[in-house]
Design a protein around this motif. Structure first.
Motif, mmCIF file in Angstrom:
data_model
loop_
_atom_site.group_PDB
_atom_site.id
_atom_site.type_symbol
_atom_site.label_atom_id
_atom_site.label_comp_id
_atom_site.label_asym_id
_atom_site.label_seq_id
_atom_site.Cartn_x
_atom_site.Cartn_y
_atom_site.Cartn_z
ATOM 1 N N GLU A 24 0.837 -1.206 0.000
ATOM 2 C CA GLU A 24 0.000 0.000 0.000
ATOM 3 C C GLU A 24 0.871 1.255 0.000
ATOM 4 O O GLU A 24 0.549 2.247 -0.677
ATOM 5 C CB GLU A 24 -0.924 -0.001 1.214
ATOM 6 N N ALA A 25 1.971 1.211 0.725
ATOM 7 C CA ALA A 25 2.871 2.368 0.770
ATOM 8 C C ALA A 25 3.480 2.623 -0.608
ATOM 9 O O ALA A 25 3.554 3.778 -1.063
ATOM 10 C CB ALA A 25 3.982 2.124 1.791
ATOM 11 N N GLU A 26 3.871 1.554 -1.307
ATOM 12 C CA GLU A 26 4.433 1.717 -2.653
ATOM 13 C C GLU A 26 3.390 2.241 -3.635
ATOM 14 O O GLU A 26 3.703 3.087 -4.487
ATOM 15 C CB GLU A 26 4.991 0.385 -3.143
ATOM 16 N N ARG A 27 2.147 1.761 -3.514
ATOM 17 C CA ARG A 27 1.073 2.269 -4.388
ATOM 18 C C ARG A 27 0.835 3.752 -4.156
ATOM 19 O O ARG A 27 0.619 4.519 -5.099
ATOM 20 C CB ARG A 27 -0.223 1.485 -4.158
ATOM 21 N N LEU A 28 0.871 4.137 -2.899
ATOM 22 C CA LEU A 28 0.664 5.553 -2.565
ATOM 23 C C LEU A 28 1.756 6.411 -3.194
ATOM 24 O O LEU A 28 1.468 7.471 -3.782
ATOM 25 C CB LEU A 28 0.660 5.737 -1.044
ATOM 26 N N ILE A 29 2.992 5.956 -3.116
ATOM 27 C CA ILE A 29 4.105 6.710 -3.698
ATOM 28 C C ILE A 29 3.966 6.781 -5.216
ATOM 29 O O ILE A 29 4.175 7.834 -5.831
ATOM 30 C CB ILE A 29 5.455 6.065 -3.303
ATOM 31 N N THR A 30 3.580 5.657 -5.827
ATOM 32 C CA THR A 30 3.425 5.609 -7.295
ATOM 33 C C THR A 30 2.355 6.575 -7.775
ATOM 34 O O THR A 30 2.494 7.192 -8.845
ATOM 35 C CB THR A 30 3.070 4.176 -7.740
ATOM 36 N N ASN A 31 1.287 6.749 -6.983
ATOM 37 C CA ASN A 31 0.153 7.589 -7.393
ATOM 38 C C ASN A 31 0.256 9.031 -6.911
ATOM 39 O O ASN A 31 -0.704 9.797 -7.058
ATOM 40 C CB ASN A 31 -1.157 6.971 -6.887
ATOM 41 N N MET A 32 1.388 9.408 -6.340
ATOM 42 C CA MET A 32 1.546 10.792 -5.877
ATOM 43 C C MET A 32 1.478 11.769 -7.057
ATOM 44 O O MET A 32 2.064 11.489 -8.116
ATOM 45 C CB MET A 32 2.886 10.970 -5.155
ATOM 46 N N PRO A 33 0.787 12.906 -6.900
ATOM 47 C CA PRO A 33 0.699 13.883 -8.002
ATOM 48 C C PRO A 33 1.976 14.681 -8.194
ATOM 49 O O PRO A 33 2.111 15.416 -9.161
ATOM 50 C CB PRO A 33 -0.454 14.796 -7.559
ATOM 51 N N MET A 34 2.895 14.554 -7.248
ATOM 52 C CA MET A 34 4.187 15.233 -7.377
ATOM 53 C C MET A 34 5.299 14.194 -7.216
ATOM 54 O O MET A 34 5.031 13.067 -6.786
ATOM 55 C CB MET A 34 4.335 16.347 -6.332
ATOM 56 N N ASP A 35 6.521 14.561 -7.557
ATOM 57 C CA ASP A 35 7.633 13.633 -7.406
ATOM 58 C C ASP A 35 7.924 13.422 -5.913
ATOM 59 O O ASP A 35 8.056 14.400 -5.162
ATOM 60 C CB ASP A 35 8.890 14.175 -8.093
#
Length: 435
Positions: free
Chosen positions: A300-311
């Motif tokens: 879930e943490a990796e998915r959240l990072i992947t879907n971030m609107p910013m880098d």
């Protein structure tokens, strides 16, 4: 005006330069500067001051050149160049110039004290304040609320509770108005110095609490792991009609991370945008990754990072790396650590964490390669690790280089005793209970 052959004077030029500063248009300001020289106004102190203000927006050395070439200077000239140095990060130059000043007013002292705090030199800021209040009768300058707010912030950064209390008492003894800004700074200071009860007392004494005051107290509770108090205060804040800001949610998510409250953390994170129409910042994402990582929810943490609107920045990846180190997730930990090293190849901390992960996993060949890479890049920890604690008004400093004023043998003995007691408790927990 020029087209009508009207010659500007020492009042005209500063007004035009002021507009150039407002527009941050140094090029246009330089053109006006040329005109001031053309009309023989270069020795006018007001024109010179306006030029220092202008060039402080661009190249500080140009401002310093104007200052050095002024035939006459007043206290404003000195304040402008010192302030320009501090804004440009030239702290040593600011210190040097401040030491050369003759007459200093409240603006002079506020500039150097606040500049030192913002420049990460809080201890020196307190030293300047001590010098200020100790001035002899002829040179006395009384601190105002801006001075005190800066000194309180310095005490908060240093964890100097006793000095912070003295500053608070100084204000009360001298009848200095404690407005919401000062009281909010006091709440923050008492909280960061570990005195939650005093932070609560000051907070309750604020008549008209704004979002900053509420957020400061929520942050104090979050810092000390008082999650229920932080959440209850947030509910009271909303009930009072005060709209939370991004910092408020940062404090709430921090409390959730400390207490391992994943579901509540998700709810606060989702409500930032859905309920309060605030765009989550990269700091909010870092907090949420920390919450998920501590709980071992790596997917879930990796998915959240992947879907971030910013880098994602180093704090987001760093939160994930810390979780990998905590849970022994070697594969992901190595991947994240190498990515962080790619982002900041000269940051010693990422190499150290990678070494720790590889050593615990028994990957000694990889460990040697990481250390070789560090040596190749000439990386070593320049600043020794240290920590401060205040006991009975005395600040003790622990350092890896040694701490001469610390009773190290007594501390080691106590730590050894605590370790034995912890082992006894752990062994007791492993004994199966009789039914």
């Amino acid at each position: 005006m020029l087209l009508n052959y009207v010659v500007p004077d020492g009042i005209t030029i500063p007004f035009v330069i002021k507009e150039c500063v407002k527009r941050v248009d140094v090029v246009l300001g330089m053109s006006v500067h040329v005109h001031s020289v053309k009309f023989g106004l270069q020795d006018d102190v007001y024109v010179g001051n306006s030029m220092i203000s202008l060039y402080s927006c661009g190249d500080l050395m140009d401002a310093r050149k104007v200052f050095d070439e002024m035939s006459e200077r007043d206290v404003v000239s000195w304040n402008l160049i010192v302030g320009g140095c501090l804004r440009s990060g030239e702290v040593e130059m600011a210190r040097e110039l401040f030491g050369m000043m003759g007459k200093r007013n409240i603006v002079s002292w506020n500039s150097i004290i606040s500049g030192m705090v913002q420049g990460g030199r809080a201890k020196e800021a307190v030293g300047f304040f001590y010098e200020m209040v100790g001035l002899s009768e002829g040179d006395v300058v009384y601190p105002d609320k801006f001075t005190l707010a800066s000194v309180i912030s310095a005490c908060a950064l240093l964890g100097w509770l006793r000095y912070g209390k003295w500053v608070h008492g100084y204000m009360l003894r001298n009848g200095i108005e404690c407005d919401v800004v000062i009281k909010t700074a006091l709440v923050d200071m008492y909280g960061k110095c570990g005195n939650v009860s005093m932070a609560e007392r000051v907070f309750k004494d604020i008549c008209r609490k704004d979002v900053l005051a509420w957020t400061a107290m929520v942050s104090v509770y979050a810092l000390h792991g008082h999650g229920d108090e932080a959440f209850d205060l947030f509910d009271k804040m909303v009930a009072c009609g005060v709209r939370p800001n991004a910092v408020t949610f940062g404090a709430l998510l921090t409390a959730c991370a400390h207490l391992g409250l994943v579901d509540r953390g998700r709810w606060y994170f989702n409500s930032i945008r859905s309920v309060y129409l605030i765009e989550p910042t990269v700091q909010h994402y870092a907090c949420m990754v920390d919450i998920l990582g501590r709980a071992g929810l790596f997917d879930e943490a990796e998915r959240l990072i992947t879907n971030m609107p910013m880098d994602p920045d180093v704090f987001v990846w760093g939160a994930l790396l810390g979780a990998c180190q905590m849970h022994g997730n070697v594969e992901l930990g190595e991947k994240v650590a190498k990515h962080l090293i790619h982002l900041e190849p000269l940051n010693h901390a990422f190499y150290a964490t990678l070494c720790d992960i590889q050593a615990k996993a028994g990957k000694f060949d990889d460990l040697e390669n990481t250390r070789a890479l560090m040596n190749e890049r000439g990386l070593k920890k320049d600043t020794p690790g240290n920590s401060l604690i205040e006991v009975d008004g005395v600040v003790y400093e622990f350092s890896i280089k040694g701490s001469s004023n610390i009773m190290m043998e007594e501390i080691k003995s106590l730590l050894s005793q605590l370790s034995k007691e912890i082992k006894v408790d752990q062994d007791t927990l492993l004994i199966p209970k009789e039914h």
